[in-house]
Design an enzyme around this catalytic site. Structure first.
Site, PDB file in Angstrom:
ATOM      1  N   HIS A   4      13.115   8.398   2.691  1.00 39.47           N
ATOM      2  CA  HIS A   4      12.353   9.555   2.239  1.00 39.47           C
ATOM      3  C   HIS A   4      12.954  10.851   2.781  1.00 39.47           C
ATOM      4  O   HIS A   4      13.679  10.860   3.778  1.00 39.47           O
ATOM      5  CB  HIS A   4      10.896   9.408   2.664  1.00 39.47           C
ATOM      6  CG  HIS A   4      10.190   8.326   1.912  1.00 39.47           C
ATOM      7  ND1 HIS A   4       8.846   8.120   2.015  1.00 39.47           N
ATOM      8  CD2 HIS A   4      10.648   7.400   1.028  1.00 39.47           C
ATOM      9  CE1 HIS A   4       8.496   7.114   1.223  1.00 39.47           C
ATOM     10  NE2 HIS A   4       9.577   6.652   0.625  1.00 39.47           N
ATOM     11  N   GLU A  51      11.630  13.350   4.338  1.00 39.27           N
ATOM     12  CA  GLU A  51      11.214  13.672   5.696  1.00 39.27           C
ATOM     13  C   GLU A  51      12.045  12.883   6.712  1.00 39.27           C
ATOM     14  O   GLU A  51      12.512  13.437   7.707  1.00 39.27           O
ATOM     15  CB  GLU A  51       9.726  13.330   5.901  1.00 39.27           C
ATOM     16  CG  GLU A  51       8.801  14.036   4.936  1.00 39.27           C
ATOM     17  CD  GLU A  51       8.488  13.236   3.680  1.00 39.27           C
ATOM     18  OE1 GLU A  51       7.362  13.360   3.186  1.00 39.27           O
ATOM     19  OE2 GLU A  51       9.367  12.497   3.193  1.00 39.27           O
ATOM     20  N   CYS A  81       4.021  10.527   2.983  1.00 40.66           N
ATOM     21  CA  CYS A  81       3.364   9.226   2.915  1.00 40.66           C
ATOM     22  C   CYS A  81       2.909   8.841   4.332  1.00 40.66           C
ATOM     23  O   CYS A  81       3.337   9.456   5.311  1.00 40.66           O
ATOM     24  CB  CYS A  81       4.313   8.177   2.336  1.00 40.66           C
ATOM     25  SG  CYS A  81       5.659   7.672   3.444  1.00 40.66           S
ATOM     26  N   CYS A  85       5.849   8.260   6.786  1.00 37.02           N
ATOM     27  CA  CYS A  85       6.512   9.502   7.194  1.00 37.02           C
ATOM     28  C   CYS A  85       5.608  10.324   8.112  1.00 37.02           C
ATOM     29  O   CYS A  85       6.081  10.956   9.050  1.00 37.02           O
ATOM     30  CB  CYS A  85       6.928  10.319   5.980  1.00 37.02           C
ATOM     31  SG  CYS A  85       8.357   9.609   5.108  1.00 37.02           S
TER      32      CYS A  85
END
Length: 125
Positions: free
Chosen positions: A81, A83, A107, A110
């Site tokens: 992801h 992040e 999410c 994360c």
């Protein structure tokens, strides 16, 4: 009129999202520490592995939105992801107290990483 810092860095996160190789969502992130851009991330498979759009390598990306709702469990997501990529590319000393600008809400996985890294603030559109 010049944009404020939050608008400026969110625009940068939008720009980073254009590199994402995901069939479901293009996400970008910029990590800022002590008023300096520290690192940039976007979602996609790790470097060297053909991505979602180009090779269809993500199990989640092959499912319809009824088979896999947006923001549902990401266990079937093969991508790193945005992040995660921004955080892991930063120096550890730049993480505590930093601000992370992301083009969508993180999410749960994360969010845990963000909290563990000591990032003080997350800004989303």
């Amino acid at each position: 009129m010049r944009p404020g810092w939050d608008s400026y860095y969110l625009a940068g996160a939008e720009w980073a999202a254009t590199r994402a190789d995901c069939t479901r969502a293009q996400v970008g992130a910029i990590l800022v520490s002590r008023d300096h851009r520290v690192s940039i991330g976007y979602n996609g498979l790790p470097a060297g592995i053909p991505g979602c759009k180009t090779a269809g390598n993500c199990p989640r990306g092959k499912l319809s939105s009824t088979e896999c709702r947006p923001d549902s469990n990401y266990a079937n997501c093969a991508a790193d992801h945005a992040e995660y990529n921004a955080i892991t590319r930063a120096r550890p000393e730049d993480l505590p107290g930093a601000t992370l600008y992301v083009t969508r809400s993180p999410c749960p996985q994360c969010r845990t990483l963000i909290d563990s890294a000591g990032i003080a603030r997350v800004v989303t559109p």
